[in-house]
Design an enzyme around this catalytic site. Structure first.
Site, short mmCIF file in Angstrom:
data_model
loop_
_atom_site.label_atom_id
_atom_site.label_comp_id
_atom_site.label_asym_id
_atom_site.label_seq_id
_atom_site.Cartn_x
_atom_site.Cartn_y
_atom_site.Cartn_z
N HIS A 80 0.82 -1.20 0.00
CA HIS A 80 0.00 0.00 0.00
C HIS A 80 0.86 1.26 0.00
O HIS A 80 0.55 2.24 -0.69
CB HIS A 80 -0.91 -0.03 1.23
N GLU A 128 2.12 1.94 -3.46
CA GLU A 128 1.05 2.53 -4.28
C GLU A 128 1.02 4.05 -4.12
O GLU A 128 0.91 4.80 -5.10
CB GLU A 128 -0.29 1.92 -3.90
N HIS A 129 1.13 4.53 -2.87
CA HIS A 129 1.17 5.97 -2.62
C HIS A 129 2.38 6.61 -3.30
O HIS A 129 2.27 7.67 -3.92
CB HIS A 129 1.23 6.23 -1.12
N GLU A 180 -3.97 7.95 7.42
CA GLU A 180 -4.99 7.07 6.85
C GLU A 180 -5.32 5.93 7.82
O GLU A 180 -6.48 5.55 8.00
CB GLU A 180 -4.50 6.50 5.51
#
Length: 436
Positions: free
Chosen positions: A47, A50-51, A127
């Protein structure tokens, strides 16, 4: 509408569905890597990467990259799941070459600038904090952690504050070089486009993806370790000072490539997937004990989960949990008694067909279906072929599957103002104990 697939010499799979009636295209570049592919110390790195893909390449910094997409009228985004990562955009058909070049530059050439890594670590931690404020999200995480405590499918996709705080340029580039390989990549697109043109674009712009070294197991054909089946009833409770109790009850079931997935889709629709379903009608409409109650299959390679969610006031939590278990028991009895009836099956079949038809009005949904099918080793189905599969599901198929799910051991995960616990079946009949 035509589905075409080509596997390039370097292993990249290109799949398209042509839709001549539209003027848009949805494009996704997928990699078969997600949180289940992480090892100890890597929790959340899929993840995080991905950022970082949006934070700059040698040709663009983060802002100019966003501006380049905007100039093309493209709406771009990405997601990481337990099993895949996808970078995608929707745009006018004439912009395909330029958009493909931009996304390819991101996935092949992102620099993972150290200062950008430092900033993005904080964004991802925010997040995570946001998810921790959402009790329904916490109930999902508790469910998976308790269902598969020794398997990577039980890990949160975003990782933890502690794991994310360790990610830097070296960690990101090492993980990317291991998993972002040509034979682990799928290019999927739907809309007004030429399949041959997309193949040429992949050959031209994705030549920077390395070949797999053969040791990481990262390729579309590689098998993943199967999660264990739950063997006994379990209950996990996490304290949170909330106005509602958030309940997830579920069990393990077959893998994502099992043909019974079509029967499961229809069973789920009848049992808890629609407003006419049993769970909604019995627990919400007749008794008014919940605002939200629904069931849902979560299909993964090697093994999956079937879950039921309900949110209710803490004083009603035990009652709602018991009602869910009663409804589960009913569906195991067969259509001749209290199981899913022929009428319920036909209602579910039509509702599922309608939902499928509406979703396929979207180029994005079609692209997602294509990419997901290839990553799961499945035949991409046209709309008519999918309808055929649904029409073949019989009441006996539904009854047999319902009995299997209802008769399997269950896990109940609860987040709310109760004392924390994690116990085995012999004590799950006791009441949830309020935290004082």
């Amino acid at each position: 509408m035509t589905i075409q697939k080509t596997v390039l010499d370097n292993g990249i799979t290109v799949i398209t569905e042509q839709m001549e009636s539209v003027r848009s295209v949805a494009l996704g570049i997928w990699f078969k890597v997600g949180s289940r592919d992480e090892i100890a110390g890597e929790d959340g790195v899929s993840h995080f990467i991905e950022h970082m893909m949006f934070k700059g390449t040698p040709s663009y910094d983060a802002r100019s990259l966003s501006e380049a997409f905007d100039r093309l009228g493209a709406q771009q985004n990405a997601f990481t799941s337990k099993e895949s990562t996808c970078y995608f955009a929707s745009f006018i058909d004439e912009s395909l070459p330029e958009v493909f070049k931009l996304i390819s530059d991101m996935v092949c050439n992102s620099t993972f600038d150290e200062d950008a890594c430092t900033l993005e670590r904080e964004v991802v931690i925010e997040e995570i904090a946001r998810s921790e404020d959402d009790p329904e999200d916490q109930a999902v995480e508790l469910f998976y952690k308790s269902l598969w405590p020794s398997h990577s499918l039980g890990l949160p996709i975003g990782g933890t504050r502690e794991s994310v705080s360790t990610f830097d340029q070296a960690a990101g580039l090492a993980y990317k070089s291991k998993h972002y390989t040509a034979d682990n990549c799928v290019v999927a697109a739907a809309g007004n486009l030429s399949h041959d043109e997309l193949v040429e674009l992949a050959l031209q712009h994705l030549d920077g993806l390395p070949a797999s070294d053969g040791t990481s197991g990262s390729s579309l054909s590689s098998a993943r370790s199967a999660p264990a089946r739950i063997e006994s009833d379990l209950r996990a409770v996490r304290y949170k000072d909330t106005e509602q109790a958030h309940i997830y009850l579920g069990t393990t079931t077959f893998a994502s490539n099992d043909e019974r997935r079509f029967a499961l889709s229809l069973l789920n629709s009848a049992f808890g997937g629609t407003m006419s379903s049993r769970l909604f009608q019995e627990i919400r409409e007749k008794l008014g004990l919940v605002y939200a109650v629904y069931s849902r299959p979560h299909l993964y390679q090697g093994g999956s989960a079937y879950t039921i969610y309900a949110g209710t006031r803490p004083d009603n939590a035990d009652t709602v949990r018991e009602l869910i278990e009663v409804e589960l028991a009913k569906i195991a009895t067969g259509a001749a008694r209290e199981g899913i009836s022929i009428d319920e099956l036909e209602l579910a079949r039509q509702a599922t067909k309608g939902s499928l038809a509406l979703s396929l009005e979207s180029t994005s949904k079609r692209m997602l279906r294509l990419g997901d099918a290839v990553l799961n080793g499945l035949e991409p189905l046209t709309f008519d072929r999918a309808l055929e599969k649904l029409d073949r599901v019989s009441i006996d198929d539904i009854s047999e599957l319902a009995a299997e799910l209802a008769g399997s051991p269950k896990l109940t995960a609860v987040v709310g103002p109760f004392k924390e616990e994690c116990v085995h079946s012999e004590t799950t009949t006791q009441k949830l104990e309020p935290a004082i």
